[in-house]
Design a protein around this motif. Structure first.
Motif, PDB file in Angstrom:
ATOM      1  N   ALA A  16      43.290  47.883  49.071  1.00  0.00           N
ATOM      2  CA  ALA A  16      42.629  48.302  47.838  1.00  0.00           C
ATOM      3  C   ALA A  16      43.543  49.114  46.934  1.00  0.00           C
ATOM      4  N   SER A  17      44.646  49.622  47.486  1.00  0.00           N
ATOM      5  CA  SER A  17      45.571  50.419  46.682  1.00  0.00           C
ATOM      6  C   SER A  17      46.562  49.558  45.900  1.00  0.00           C
ATOM      7  N   LEU A  18      46.534  48.238  46.112  1.00  0.00           N
ATOM      8  CA  LEU A  18      47.434  47.344  45.388  1.00  0.00           C
ATOM      9  C   LEU A  18      47.076  47.334  43.900  1.00  0.00           C
ATOM     10  N   VAL A  19      48.073  47.274  43.056  1.00  0.00           N
ATOM     11  CA  VAL A  19      47.855  47.312  41.613  1.00  0.00           C
ATOM     12  C   VAL A  19      48.174  45.946  41.010  1.00  0.00           C
ATOM     13  N   LYS A  20      47.217  45.409  40.242  1.00  0.00           N
ATOM     14  CA  LYS A  20      47.414  44.156  39.533  1.00  0.00           C
ATOM     15  C   LYS A  20      47.560  44.450  38.039  1.00  0.00           C
ATOM     16  N   GLN A  21      48.225  43.550  37.316  1.00  0.00           N
ATOM     17  CA  GLN A  21      48.504  43.795  35.912  1.00  0.00           C
ATOM     18  C   GLN A  21      47.361  43.371  34.999  1.00  0.00           C
ATOM     19  N   GLU A  22      46.867  42.141  35.194  1.00  0.00           N
ATOM     20  CA  GLU A  22      45.890  41.603  34.241  1.00  0.00           C
ATOM     21  C   GLU A  22      44.473  42.075  34.535  1.00  0.00           C
ATOM     22  N   TYR A  23      44.090  42.059  35.818  1.00  0.00           N
ATOM     23  CA  TYR A  23      42.737  42.414  36.225  1.00  0.00           C
ATOM     24  C   TYR A  23      42.782  43.595  37.189  1.00  0.00           C
ATOM     25  N   PRO A  24      41.657  44.292  37.356  1.00  0.00           N
ATOM     26  CA  PRO A  24      41.568  45.257  38.455  1.00  0.00           C
ATOM     27  C   PRO A  24      41.563  44.524  39.802  1.00  0.00           C
ATOM     28  N   HIS A  81      38.210  53.241  45.745  1.00  0.00           N
ATOM     29  CA  HIS A  81      38.227  52.506  44.486  1.00  0.00           C
ATOM     30  C   HIS A  81      38.044  53.426  43.286  1.00  0.00           C
ATOM     31  N   ASP A  82      38.561  52.971  42.142  1.00  0.00           N
ATOM     32  CA  ASP A  82      38.346  53.681  40.883  1.00  0.00           C
ATOM     33  C   ASP A  82      36.962  53.390  40.318  1.00  0.00           C
ATOM     34  N   GLY A  83      36.466  52.155  40.543  1.00  0.00           N
ATOM     35  CA  GLY A  83      35.187  51.750  39.974  1.00  0.00           C
ATOM     36  C   GLY A  83      34.291  51.090  40.995  1.00  0.00           C
ATOM     37  N   ILE A  84      32.983  51.094  40.703  1.00  0.00           N
ATOM     38  CA  ILE A  84      32.012  50.420  41.561  1.00  0.00           C
ATOM     39  C   ILE A  84      31.038  49.669  40.661  1.00  0.00           C
ATOM     40  N   MET A  85      30.764  48.396  40.992  1.00  0.00           N
ATOM     41  CA  MET A  85      29.982  47.532  40.105  1.00  0.00           C
ATOM     42  C   MET A  85      28.715  47.011  40.769  1.00  0.00           C
ATOM     43  N   VAL A  86      27.622  47.008  39.990  1.00  0.00           N
ATOM     44  CA  VAL A  86      26.388  46.339  40.375  1.00  0.00           C
ATOM     45  C   VAL A  86      25.853  45.595  39.155  1.00  0.00           C
ATOM     46  N   GLY A  87      24.936  44.669  39.404  1.00  0.00           N
ATOM     47  CA  GLY A  87      24.265  43.978  38.313  1.00  0.00           C
ATOM     48  C   GLY A  87      23.042  44.753  37.870  1.00  0.00           C
ATOM     49  N   HIS A 106      36.267  36.616  33.605  1.00  0.00           N
ATOM     50  CA  HIS A 106      37.649  36.808  33.170  1.00  0.00           C
ATOM     51  C   HIS A 106      37.711  37.730  31.948  1.00  0.00           C
ATOM     52  N   SER A 107      36.821  37.510  31.011  1.00  0.00           N
ATOM     53  CA  SER A 107      36.758  38.369  29.834  1.00  0.00           C
ATOM     54  C   SER A 107      36.421  39.802  30.232  1.00  0.00           C
ATOM     55  N   MET A 108      35.435  39.950  31.086  1.00  0.00           N
ATOM     56  CA  MET A 108      35.008  41.290  31.506  1.00  0.00           C
ATOM     57  C   MET A 108      36.111  42.033  32.254  1.00  0.00           C
ATOM     58  N   LEU A 109      36.783  41.349  33.181  1.00  0.00           N
ATOM     59  CA  LEU A 109      37.803  42.017  33.992  1.00  0.00           C
ATOM     60  C   LEU A 109      39.013  42.423  33.160  1.00  0.00           C
ATOM     61  N   PRO A 156      41.913  48.532  31.484  1.00  0.00           N
ATOM     62  CA  PRO A 156      42.380  49.846  31.008  1.00  0.00           C
ATOM     63  C   PRO A 156      41.605  51.028  31.607  1.00  0.00           C
ATOM     64  N   TYR A 157      40.395  50.764  32.113  1.00  0.00           N
ATOM     65  CA  TYR A 157      39.553  51.837  32.640  1.00  0.00           C
ATOM     66  C   TYR A 157      39.710  52.043  34.148  1.00  0.00           C
ATOM     67  N   THR A 158      40.083  51.014  34.871  1.00  0.00           N
ATOM     68  CA  THR A 158      40.110  51.100  36.328  1.00  0.00           C
ATOM     69  C   THR A 158      41.102  50.108  36.914  1.00  0.00           C
ATOM     70  N   LYS A 159      41.772  50.524  37.985  1.00  0.00           N
ATOM     71  CA  LYS A 159      42.741  49.639  38.668  1.00  0.00           C
ATOM     72  C   LYS A 159      42.103  48.887  39.827  1.00  0.00           C
TER      73      LYS A 159
END
Length: 304
Positions: free
Chosen positions: A72-80, A120-126, A213-216, A221-224
Motif C-alpha cells: 500500500a506504500s507504493l506510489v503511482k503517478q497517474e492514479y492513487p 492509506h491516505d483515503g477511504i472510499m464508499v458508495g 478513470h476520470s475519478m481516479l 492530487p488529494y491522495t496517493k
C-alpha cells in the motif's frame, strides 16, 4: 453459480483446516508452508502414496499486515494506489438484502481492517453504503491517522446530516459526482455540500455511472492511496474496470477479502459484471484472524 462458489471456498476452508490440525507444518522465516501428505489414497490407488503434496501460503496475521503495508506504500503517478477490501460469507454474499447492513467480520478481523485503513491516505464508499450505514470511516480501533473519506455519489444524494459531514476534528469528505448533472436540485445540493465543507469532484460518466478513470485522475492530487470498502455497486465497478494501460487487468492494485464462516444466501458483490470478466489473483496468501479467513493478492498482468 452459488453452489460452485460455495464449493470453492469450502475447499479452501478444508485446506486451511488440514493445515491447522493436519499433517506437517514447516516454518521458514515466519512464513508457514503447509505440506499435506496423507496415506488415505483413493480407492483403486496405492494408499501408501497418498495425495499429491499441496502447498498453500498460510501466513501469520503479523506477516499479512506487513505484506499489505509494504504494497500500500507504493506510489503511482497517474492514479492513487487502490486496495479493494470487503467481507463476505462462504457463499459470496456481502449482505442479506440490498441496502441493509450486515456485520460479517468478527471483532479480530475488524481490528485488522482498521489497521489496514491506517495504511492509506483515503477511504472510499458508495453513497448506498453511506445511506445504509452512516459510517464514520475512522481508525478508532487502532492507533493511527484516519484516512480522508471519499464518497462515490453520482447524483449528490449525500445528506448534510451524515456523520462524515458533521465532523469537526477530522476533514470533511471528498464527494465524486457526475459533471453531466445540471438540474436545479442537483446544483442546490452541490452548493449546500460545498458550504458544509465537502470537496466536490465532477467526473465523467460512463453508462450512467461515474467513470472510474476520470475519478481516479481527479483524486490523485488529494491522495496517493485509497482503500475501497464498498458497497456492492462500487465493488462491482472496480472489479469490472480495466487499468489505463491495456496490459493492466484492473484499476485495483490489491485485493483483501475477509471470508466469514457463515452462509447468507444474499447479495453478491459482482452481480452485473458480466461473463466477460475473469481475473486470477497472483501472489496469494491467507491468514486466520479470529474465526475469519483473510485473503490478499494482486491481479495478474495481462502481458504475462
Amino acid at each position: 453459480f452459488r453452489q460452485g462458489l460455495l464449493k470453492f471456498f469450502m475447499l479452501h476452508l478444508s485446506i486451511l483446516a488440514f493445515s491447522l490440525y493436519g499433517q506437517r507444518v514447516g516454518r521458514n522465516g515466519g512464513r508457514v508452508h503447509v505440506e499435506m501428505q496423507g496415506n488415505m489414497g483413493p480407492v483403486g490407488k496405492d494408499k501408501n502414496k497418498g495425495f499429491p503434496e499441496v502447498k498453500k501460503e498460510l501466513i501469520s496475521d503479523k506477516e499479512f499486515y506487513e505484506r499489505f503495508e509494504s504494497s500500500a506504500s507504493l506510489v503511482k503517478q497517474e492514479y492513487p494506489y487502490i486496495t479493494l477490501t470487503y467481507a463476505q460469507s462462504l457463499d459470496g454474499s456481502i449482505s442479506a438484502i440490498r441496502g441493509k447492513p450486515l456485520l460479517l467480520s468478527g471483532k479480530e478481523s475488524l481490528v485488522m481492517t482498521h489497521r489496514l485503513r491506517a495504511c492509506h491516505d483515503g477511504i472510499m464508499v458508495g453513497v448506498g453504503t453511506l445511506l445504509a450505514d452512516n459510517p464514520s470511516l475512522t481508525t478508532r480501533l487502532v492507533p493511527g491517522e484516519s484516512p480522508l473519506p471519499i464518497i462515490m455519489d453520482t447524483s449528490l444524494k449525500t445528506p448534510l446530516s451524515c456523520k462524515l459531514m458533521k465532523r469537526t476534528k477530522l476533514p470533511k469528505p471528498i464527494i465524486a459526482c457526475s459533471k453531466l448533472k445540471s438540474d436545479k436540485d442537483f446544483i442546490a445540493r452541490k452548493e449546500a455540500l460545498k458550504k458544509g465543507g465537502a470537496t466536490i469532484l465532477e467526473c465523467d460518466e460512463k453508462d450512467g455511472r461515474i467513470d472510474l478513470h476520470s475519478m481516479l485522475r481527479l483524486l490523485r492530487p488529494y491522495t496517493k492511496s485509497i482503500m475501497v470498502e464498498g458497497g456492492a455497486s462500487v465493488i462491482a465497478s472496480f472489479l469490472a474496470t480495466v487499468g489505463s494501460d491495456s496490459k493492466v487487468p484492473s484499476v485495483v492494485d490489491q485485493l483483501v477479502l475477509t471470508i466469514a464462516p457463515v452462509i447468507v444466501g444474499g447479495l453478491l458483490p459482482y452481480e452485473g459484471i458480466g461473463k466477460a470478466y475473469a481475473r486470477r489473483l497472483e501472489e496469494v496468501a491467507y491468514t486466520i484472524v479470529g474465526k475469519d479467513i483473510m485473503v490478499i493478492g494482486h491481479f495478474k498482468d495481462k502481458s504475462t
